[in-house]
Design an enzyme around this catalytic site. Structure first.
Site, PDB file in Angstrom:
ATOM      1  N   CYS A   1       0.742  -1.272   0.000  1.00  0.00           N
ATOM      2  CA  CYS A   1       0.043  -0.124  -0.063  1.00  0.00           C
ATOM      3  C   CYS A   1       0.867   1.209  -0.070  1.00  0.00           C
ATOM      4  CB  CYS A   1      -0.938   0.121   1.175  1.00  0.00           C
ATOM      5  SG  CYS A   1      -2.236  -1.069   0.924  1.00  0.00           S
TER       6      CYS A   1
ATOM      7  N   ASN B   1     -10.388   1.096   0.646  1.00  0.00           N
ATOM      8  CA  ASN B   1      -8.900   1.056   0.262  1.00  0.00           C
ATOM      9  C   ASN B   1      -8.593   0.566  -0.977  1.00  0.00           C
ATOM     10  OD1 ASN B   1      -6.258   0.361   0.337  1.00  0.00           O
ATOM     11  ND2 ASN B   1      -6.326  -0.503   2.604  1.00  0.00           N
TER      12      ASN B   1
ATOM     13  N   HIS C   1      -2.774   7.359   3.842  1.00  0.00           N
ATOM     14  CA  HIS C   1      -3.458   6.064   3.197  1.00  0.00           C
ATOM     15  C   HIS C   1      -5.034   5.879   3.552  1.00  0.00           C
ATOM     16  CE1 HIS C   1      -3.913   2.335   1.536  1.00  0.00           C
ATOM     17  NE2 HIS C   1      -3.611   1.489   2.589  1.00  0.00           N
TER      18      HIS C   1
HETATM   19  N1  COA Z   1     -19.035  -7.598   8.991  1.00  0.00           N
HETATM   20  C1  COA Z   1     -19.517  -8.226  10.108  1.00  0.00           C
HETATM   21  N2  COA Z   1     -18.868  -8.702  10.901  1.00  0.00           N
HETATM   22  C2  COA Z   1     -17.412  -8.709  10.731  1.00  0.00           C
HETATM   23  C3  COA Z   1     -16.896  -8.488   9.620  1.00  0.00           C
HETATM   24  C4  COA Z   1     -17.804  -8.101   8.825  1.00  0.00           C
HETATM   25  N3  COA Z   1     -17.237  -7.566   7.581  1.00  0.00           N
HETATM   26  N4  COA Z   1     -15.590  -8.872   9.632  1.00  0.00           N
HETATM   27  C5  COA Z   1     -15.189  -9.354  10.805  1.00  0.00           C
HETATM   28  N5  COA Z   1     -16.203  -9.169  11.497  1.00  0.00           N
HETATM   29  C6  COA Z   1     -16.591  -9.862  12.918  1.00  0.00           C
HETATM   30  C7  COA Z   1     -15.299 -10.870  13.278  1.00  0.00           C
HETATM   31  O1  COA Z   1     -15.870 -12.156  12.822  1.00  0.00           O
HETATM   32  C8  COA Z   1     -15.482 -10.747  14.654  1.00  0.00           C
HETATM   33  O2  COA Z   1     -16.511 -11.549  15.270  1.00  0.00           O
HETATM   34  P1  COA Z   1     -16.571 -12.225  16.609  1.00  0.00           P
HETATM   35  O3  COA Z   1     -16.290 -11.287  17.436  1.00  0.00           O
HETATM   36  O4  COA Z   1     -17.919 -12.837  16.677  1.00  0.00           O
HETATM   37  O5  COA Z   1     -15.405 -13.296  16.427  1.00  0.00           O
HETATM   38  C9  COA Z   1     -15.840  -9.126  15.193  1.00  0.00           C
HETATM   39  O6  COA Z   1     -16.405  -8.666  13.767  1.00  0.00           O
HETATM   40  C10 COA Z   1     -14.907  -8.312  15.233  1.00  0.00           C
HETATM   41  O7  COA Z   1     -13.756  -8.714  14.408  1.00  0.00           O
HETATM   42  P2  COA Z   1     -12.243  -7.800  14.559  1.00  0.00           P
HETATM   43  O8  COA Z   1     -11.475  -8.528  13.438  1.00  0.00           O
HETATM   44  O9  COA Z   1     -11.743  -7.997  15.976  1.00  0.00           O
HETATM   45  O10 COA Z   1     -12.720  -6.546  14.058  1.00  0.00           O
HETATM   46  P3  COA Z   1     -11.973  -5.199  14.104  1.00  0.00           P
HETATM   47  O11 COA Z   1     -12.649  -4.168  14.782  1.00  0.00           O
HETATM   48  O12 COA Z   1     -10.702  -5.529  14.098  1.00  0.00           O
HETATM   49  O13 COA Z   1     -12.004  -4.484  12.407  1.00  0.00           O
HETATM   50  C11 COA Z   1     -10.926  -4.633  10.438  1.00  0.00           C
HETATM   51  C12 COA Z   1     -11.639  -5.584  11.341  1.00  0.00           C
HETATM   52  C13 COA Z   1     -10.073  -5.617   9.417  1.00  0.00           C
HETATM   53  C14 COA Z   1     -11.883  -3.803  10.017  1.00  0.00           C
HETATM   54  C15 COA Z   1      -9.615  -3.694  11.347  1.00  0.00           C
HETATM   55  O14 COA Z   1      -8.975  -4.752  12.060  1.00  0.00           O
HETATM   56  C16 COA Z   1      -8.697  -3.141  10.275  1.00  0.00           C
HETATM   57  O15 COA Z   1      -9.175  -2.092   9.664  1.00  0.00           O
HETATM   58  N6  COA Z   1      -7.482  -3.378  10.438  1.00  0.00           N
HETATM   59  C17 COA Z   1      -6.361  -2.568   9.651  1.00  0.00           C
HETATM   60  C18 COA Z   1      -6.699  -3.008   8.067  1.00  0.00           C
HETATM   61  C19 COA Z   1      -5.757  -2.145   7.366  1.00  0.00           C
HETATM   62  O16 COA Z   1      -5.237  -1.151   7.906  1.00  0.00           O
HETATM   63  N7  COA Z   1      -5.183  -3.029   6.135  1.00  0.00           N
HETATM   64  C20 COA Z   1      -4.260  -1.989   5.605  1.00  0.00           C
HETATM   65  C21 COA Z   1      -3.961  -2.879   4.517  1.00  0.00           C
HETATM   66  S1  COA Z   1      -2.919  -1.533   3.624  1.00  0.00           S
END
Ligand code: COA
Length: 316
Positions: free
Chosen positions: A110, A273, A243
């Site tokens: 990214c 993203n 970003h």
């Molecule tokens: N819709 C509904 N529920 C979802 C979901 C979706 N699209 N994706 C995950 N969940 C659920 C999970 O299964 C989990 O359920 P559980 O508690 O029953 O296990 C719950 O939501 C929480 O998941 P979690 O992974 O802890 O969520 P989060 O708050 O960390 O959000 C991201 C997930 C991916 C959005 C977040 O971690 C993120 O943005 N990370 C950084 C990504 C990034 O910067 N990427 C850069 C690449 S350049």
């Protein structure tokens, strides 16, 4: 001598996919996606390839800069979702826009747009180029596992480009890498009858929470570091273009710096993203909206696979 930005361009595929569209075939909801990421919709390719988008963004940037393709001395291209491993996607753009200069891809997840600008600065510093085209184009929809709601909801497709000319706008930069596969797109493992192990499927795999922590730490550290390289303070900066990975990451940095509300540019709600294309797309939006004036200072800052991050300060 480094460079100045002569023009910007972008191409966004017309097909819009809303969160509600996703929830029709995935266990997710508009409420969850908006609350956890800030994304409301993203654009997705239906027939455009990565190179198609790059060509349109490039033509747009060339037109904006008044530079003819025959004047280009080098084309650089970043993508994590290119049409080919080889030839370099940049070579195909070169042919399609009618340029004759060398062209190559820069791969760095990214933050690759900012790694590319740093490479470009080196070519200008050595006096090897006078005009350069830098493009970031991503068809992330091609490399997503559409059964994985953790990743499928956060990415989108699009392309951005800049044309660079001789100047001294690139004031400072910082690049950072801590090698890890926390975010990865493994390559297809091939068909060798001699190879014994099997790689994971060639889709985006991401440990979301670890990535989140890395992103907030690097965004804050890198912005502080590039500012400290200059004699500027936060009050001197017109826009910070971070970003666009998650609105909560941007908000965390915004709170840490206690800046004015609109200092950090945000368009993740409309595009998701788009990996290395987020920053040039945002730059083009600001430029064409007349929101950047000559002499304005901008901070560009990105993070992602590598793990890697990069920031720079640009005087417009
Ligand atoms: N819709 C509904 N529920 C979802 C979901 C979706 N699209 N994706 C995950 N969940 C659920 C999970 O299964 C989990 O359920 P559980 O508690 O029953 O296990 C719950 O939501 C929480 O998941 P979690 O992974 O802890 O969520 P989060 O708050 O960390 O959000 C991201 C997930 C991916 C959005 C977040 O971690 C993120 O943005 N990370 C950084 C990504 C990034 O910067 N990427 C850069 C690449 S350049």
């Amino acid at each position: 001598m480094s460079f100045k930005i002569l023009g910007t361009g972008r191409f966004i595929p017309p097909k819009i996919v809303t969160n509600d569209d996703l929830s029709k075939f995935m266990d997710t909801s508009d409420e969850w996606i908006v609350e956890r990421t800030g994304i409301r919709e993203r654009h997705v390719c239906t027939e455009e390839t990565t190179v198609d988008m790059a060509v349109e963004a490039a033509k747009n940037a060339l037109e904006n800069s008044g530079v003819d393709p025959s004047e280009l001395d080098m084309i650089l291209f970043t993508t994590s979702s290119g049409d080919y491993t080889t030839p370099a996607n940049a070579c195909l753009v070169q042919a399609r826009i009618g340029a004759t200069c060398p062209a190559m891809d820069v791969v760095s997840g990214c933050p690759a747009f900012l790694f590319m600008l740093d490479c470009a600065a080196g070519y200008f510093a050595r006096g090897r180029v006078k005009k350069m085209l830098c493009i970031s184009a991503e068809r992330m929809s091609r490399v997503l596992d559409w059964d994985d709601r953790n990743t499928a909801v956060i990415f989108g497709d699009g392309a951005g480009a800049v044309v660079l000319g001789e100047g001294d706008s690139y004031l400072t930069s910082r690049l950072y890498v801590r090698g890890s596969t926390i975010i990865q797109i493994p390559n297809y493992d091939g068909k060798s009858p001699f190879y014994t192990s099997h790689a994971e499927t060639p889709w985006v795999h991401m440990k979301g929470q670890e990535t989140f922590k890395f992103a907030v730490t690097r965004l804050v550290t890198d912005i502080k570091d590039v500012l400290s390289d200059t004699s500027l303070s936060m009050d001197d900066i017109r826009h910070i273009i971070p970003h666009q990975a998650n609105l909560r990451i941007i908000d965390a940095a915004r709170k840490r710096f206690k800046t004015r509300e609109d200092l950090f540019y945000v368009n993740i709600d409309r595009y998701g993203n788009t990996s290395s294309a987020t920053i040039p797309i945002a730059l083009d939006e600001l430029n064409r909206a007349g929101k950047i004036e000559k002499g304005d200072y901008l901070i560009l800052s990105a993070f992602g696979a590598g793990l890697s991050s990069a920031s720079c300060v640009i005087r417009w």
